[in-house]
Design a protein around this motif. Structure first.
Motif, PDB file in Angstrom:
ATOM      1  N   MET A  49       0.822  -1.208   0.000  1.00 31.46           N
ATOM      2  CA  MET A  49       0.000   0.000   0.000  1.00 31.46           C
ATOM      3  C   MET A  49       0.857   1.260   0.000  1.00 31.46           C
ATOM      4  O   MET A  49       0.549   2.259  -0.670  1.00 31.46           O
ATOM      5  CB  MET A  49      -0.926  -0.009   1.224  1.00 31.46           C
ATOM      6  CG  MET A  49      -1.997   1.068   1.208  1.00 31.46           C
ATOM      7  SD  MET A  49      -3.087   0.973   2.651  1.00 31.46           S
ATOM      8  CE  MET A  49      -3.889  -0.605   2.349  1.00 31.46           C
ATOM      9  N   LEU A  50       1.978   1.217   0.740  1.00 33.39           N
ATOM     10  CA  LEU A  50       2.891   2.355   0.769  1.00 33.39           C
ATOM     11  C   LEU A  50       3.492   2.598  -0.608  1.00 33.39           C
ATOM     12  O   LEU A  50       3.500   3.744  -1.104  1.00 33.39           O
ATOM     13  CB  LEU A  50       4.003   2.104   1.794  1.00 33.39           C
ATOM     14  CG  LEU A  50       5.143   3.134   1.808  1.00 33.39           C
ATOM     15  CD1 LEU A  50       4.610   4.505   2.214  1.00 33.39           C
ATOM     16  CD2 LEU A  50       6.253   2.695   2.750  1.00 33.39           C
ATOM     17  N   TYR A  51       3.989   1.558  -1.250  1.00 35.85           N
ATOM     18  CA  TYR A  51       4.599   1.715  -2.569  1.00 35.85           C
ATOM     19  C   TYR A  51       3.572   2.167  -3.602  1.00 35.85           C
ATOM     20  O   TYR A  51       3.870   2.986  -4.479  1.00 35.85           O
ATOM     21  CB  TYR A  51       5.242   0.400  -3.014  1.00 35.85           C
ATOM     22  CG  TYR A  51       6.426  -0.015  -2.165  1.00 35.85           C
ATOM     23  CD1 TYR A  51       7.106   0.920  -1.394  1.00 35.85           C
ATOM     24  CD2 TYR A  51       6.864  -1.331  -2.130  1.00 35.85           C
ATOM     25  CE1 TYR A  51       8.187   0.556  -0.605  1.00 35.85           C
ATOM     26  CE2 TYR A  51       7.952  -1.711  -1.341  1.00 35.85           C
ATOM     27  CZ  TYR A  51       8.600  -0.759  -0.580  1.00 35.85           C
ATOM     28  OH  TYR A  51       9.679  -1.128   0.188  1.00 35.85           O
ATOM     29  N   ARG A  52       2.352   1.630  -3.499  1.00 37.12           N
ATOM     30  CA  ARG A  52       1.312   2.052  -4.436  1.00 37.12           C
ATOM     31  C   ARG A  52       0.877   3.492  -4.179  1.00 37.12           C
ATOM     32  O   ARG A  52       0.448   4.194  -5.103  1.00 37.12           O
ATOM     33  CB  ARG A  52       0.116   1.104  -4.333  1.00 37.12           C
ATOM     34  CG  ARG A  52       0.399  -0.272  -4.948  1.00 37.12           C
ATOM     35  CD  ARG A  52      -0.737  -1.251  -4.752  1.00 37.12           C
ATOM     36  NE  ARG A  52      -0.464  -2.502  -5.454  1.00 37.12           N
ATOM     37  CZ  ARG A  52      -1.248  -3.570  -5.430  1.00 37.12           C
ATOM     38  NH1 ARG A  52      -2.376  -3.542  -4.716  1.00 37.12           N
ATOM     39  NH2 ARG A  52      -0.937  -4.659  -6.111  1.00 37.12           N
ATOM     40  N   SER A  53       0.994   3.949  -2.928  1.00 35.43           N
ATOM     41  CA  SER A  53       0.691   5.351  -2.623  1.00 35.43           C
ATOM     42  C   SER A  53       1.675   6.279  -3.328  1.00 35.43           C
ATOM     43  O   SER A  53       1.288   7.346  -3.833  1.00 35.43           O
ATOM     44  CB  SER A  53       0.734   5.589  -1.111  1.00 35.43           C
ATOM     45  OG  SER A  53      -0.232   4.807  -0.449  1.00 35.43           O
ATOM     46  N   LEU A  54       2.937   5.880  -3.368  1.00 31.79           N
ATOM     47  CA  LEU A  54       3.930   6.680  -4.098  1.00 31.79           C
ATOM     48  C   LEU A  54       3.587   6.733  -5.585  1.00 31.79           C
ATOM     49  O   LEU A  54       3.727   7.779  -6.229  1.00 31.79           O
ATOM     50  CB  LEU A  54       5.324   6.078  -3.896  1.00 31.79           C
ATOM     51  CG  LEU A  54       5.857   6.088  -2.461  1.00 31.79           C
ATOM     52  CD1 LEU A  54       7.174   5.325  -2.375  1.00 31.79           C
ATOM     53  CD2 LEU A  54       6.050   7.520  -1.964  1.00 31.79           C
ATOM     54  N   THR A  55       3.137   5.597  -6.121  1.00 34.24           N
ATOM     55  CA  THR A  55       2.708   5.572  -7.518  1.00 34.24           C
ATOM     56  C   THR A  55       1.496   6.474  -7.731  1.00 34.24           C
ATOM     57  O   THR A  55       1.375   7.144  -8.765  1.00 34.24           O
ATOM     58  CB  THR A  55       2.367   4.134  -7.948  1.00 34.24           C
ATOM     59  OG1 THR A  55       3.489   3.288  -7.715  1.00 34.24           O
ATOM     60  CG2 THR A  55       1.994   4.083  -9.422  1.00 34.24           C
ATOM     61  N   ALA A  56       0.596   6.503  -6.753  1.00 33.85           N
ATOM     62  CA  ALA A  56      -0.594   7.358  -6.856  1.00 33.85           C
ATOM     63  C   ALA A  56      -0.203   8.832  -6.906  1.00 33.85           C
ATOM     64  O   ALA A  56      -0.760   9.606  -7.701  1.00 33.85           O
ATOM     65  CB  ALA A  56      -1.525   7.096  -5.669  1.00 33.85           C
TER      66      ALA A  56
END
Length: 421
Positions: free
Chosen positions: A130-137
């Motif tokens: 979720m953290l890594y995908r937040s950076l992508t977001a």
């Protein structure tokens, strides 16, 4: 809500007890516990996948309603980065964590700790994802907004966060799997702090450089840059935490350390490209021995050149008036006089001023530079109104082709190195 959850647990417990009895009856003697474990893990996996699918379908269906990225850039960014899938994983794991003890309750107590640790490890991995995908977001959001400087800063931050996050989540994962207290591992890190700083030196420098470049807004991906230190000229295609990739105009690719963006001279030519103008700054070297005062015959001959005919008419009239009061006015060196190099300089000035390929708003100047052993440099300084490389070279070549040949009309000699055979 708690009552409903308790009722659900009771139903699952009743069903699982009947299943436990049935498996015990049909299993070979001594191997019933193996079948119980397999069935229990299989049931938990099926329940997890079922709830995960249901929540992903519901959440993604809601987010798909907000498909217009211009009106809902935040929601669109979250959906594209698949944070919604991580949320579904998280909810499904929490449900499994709350009901797993209801399956085969009172039996297989030794597997309970294993399942708890597995669920906790799944939660750690889900939070990391979720953290890594937040950076992508965040990156998707700034891409929609076309804020490339913030994207570059985020690239530097995200790379650092990923490295630190990998380290932190690895430590937490080990603690979860083996039941170790986190303070035990963290406390032992003090002895290797200096080693970590040394190992991550380039990472830290790249992180600082990324923030500096983003806040100063001097560079971004796509900019046309020149780096004299490395003899590089091309477009920036990628700025990462450790390296910056530049595609040169000769189709080769150069890679430099990202921290060099702070410590090395870099010429950003993107402004020139965006304004569609490019500077011409080039000199012609003339032999000083070919310089001379213009005679009346020379002036009359040069008056046939349209660009300078009015100038010659005006200047000769002024000079004649001034010489009327001078002694020895027949001596050409007395008083002001026209020279072939001076008139040619004026001709070159008028020529670039009348050239339609030269920017009218930019500086247009023809000037003398310091005398060198090769002769007197006459520099043309102006801006072409087309920054494309091929067209720019054509404009520049056309100007100097003309001036080099036109200098013969003024009886000027262009310097060139003679080669002895």
């Amino acid at each position: 809500m708690n009552d409903q959850l308790q009722e659900t647990k009771n139903v699952i417990q009743e069903l699982s007890e009947q299943l436990y009895i049935y498996i015990t009856r049909i299993s070979p003697a001594g191997l019933d516990w193996v079948f119980h474990i397999i069935v229990k893990l299989g049931l938990l996996t099926i329940i997890f996948l079922l709830f995960d699918f249901i929540f992903k379908f519901i959440i993604n269906s809601i987010f798909r309603l907000f498909h217009n990225e211009k009106q809902f850039p935040i929601l669109k960014s979250i959906y594209q980065s698949k944070i919604t899938n991580s949320v579904a994983h998280l909810i499904a794991l929490l449900i499994i964590g709350s009901i797993h003890e209801s399956i085969f309750s009172g039996a297989l107590r030794n597997t309970t700790e294993f399942i708890k640790r597995s669920i906790n490890l799944g939660l750690v991995l889900t939070l990391a994802g979720m953290l890594y995908r937040s950076l992508t977001a965040f990156r998707n959001y700034f891409s929609i907004k076309q804020d490339f400087y913030k994207i570059m800063a985020l690239n530097a931050i995200s790379e650092t966060v990923k490295i630190l996050g990998l380290f932190i989540f690895t430590v937490v994962g080990i603690c979860v799997i083996f039941g170790i207290k986190g303070t035990t591992i963290v406390g032992s890190l003090g002895a290797i702090t200096a080693v970590l700083v040394l190992v991550f030196r380039d990472t830290i420098l790249g992180f600082v450089t990324g923030l500096h470049v983003a806040t100063s807004k001097n560079l971004k991906v796509g900019d046309w840059v020149s780096i004299p230190k490395y003899s590089i000229e091309g477009n920036i295609t990628e700025i990462n935490l450790l390296t910056t990739k530049i595609t040169n105009f000769d189709k080769t690719v150069s890679t430099i350390p990202t921290y060099d963006l702070m410590t090395t001279e870099i010429k950003n030519m993107q402004v020139m490209s965006e304004s569609n103008t490019r500077r011409i700054k080039k000199s012609i070297y003339f032999n000083i021995n070919s310089f001379k005062f213009l005679t009346d015959e020379d002036v009359e001959r040069l008056k046939e050149i349209n660009l300078i005919s009015d100038y010659l008419e005006e200047r000769t009239s002024e000079i004649k008036k001034e010489k009327e009061s001078l002694e020895h006015k027949d001596k050409i060196v007395n008083g002001r006089q026209l020279t072939n190099i001076g008139v040619f300089r004026y001709y070159a000035q008028k020529y670039i001023e009348n050239d339609p390929d030269i920017d009218k708003n930019g500086t247009r100047m023809v000037r003398q530079l310091e005398i060198t052993p090769q002769g007197l440099p006459l520099e043309v300084y102006c801006f072409a109104n087309d920054s494309k490389w091929e067209r720019f070279e054509q404009i520049q070549a056309d100007i100097f082709d003309h001036l080099l040949v036109a200098s013969k009309e003024f009886e000027l000699q262009v310097m060139q190195v003679s080669v002895k055979v």
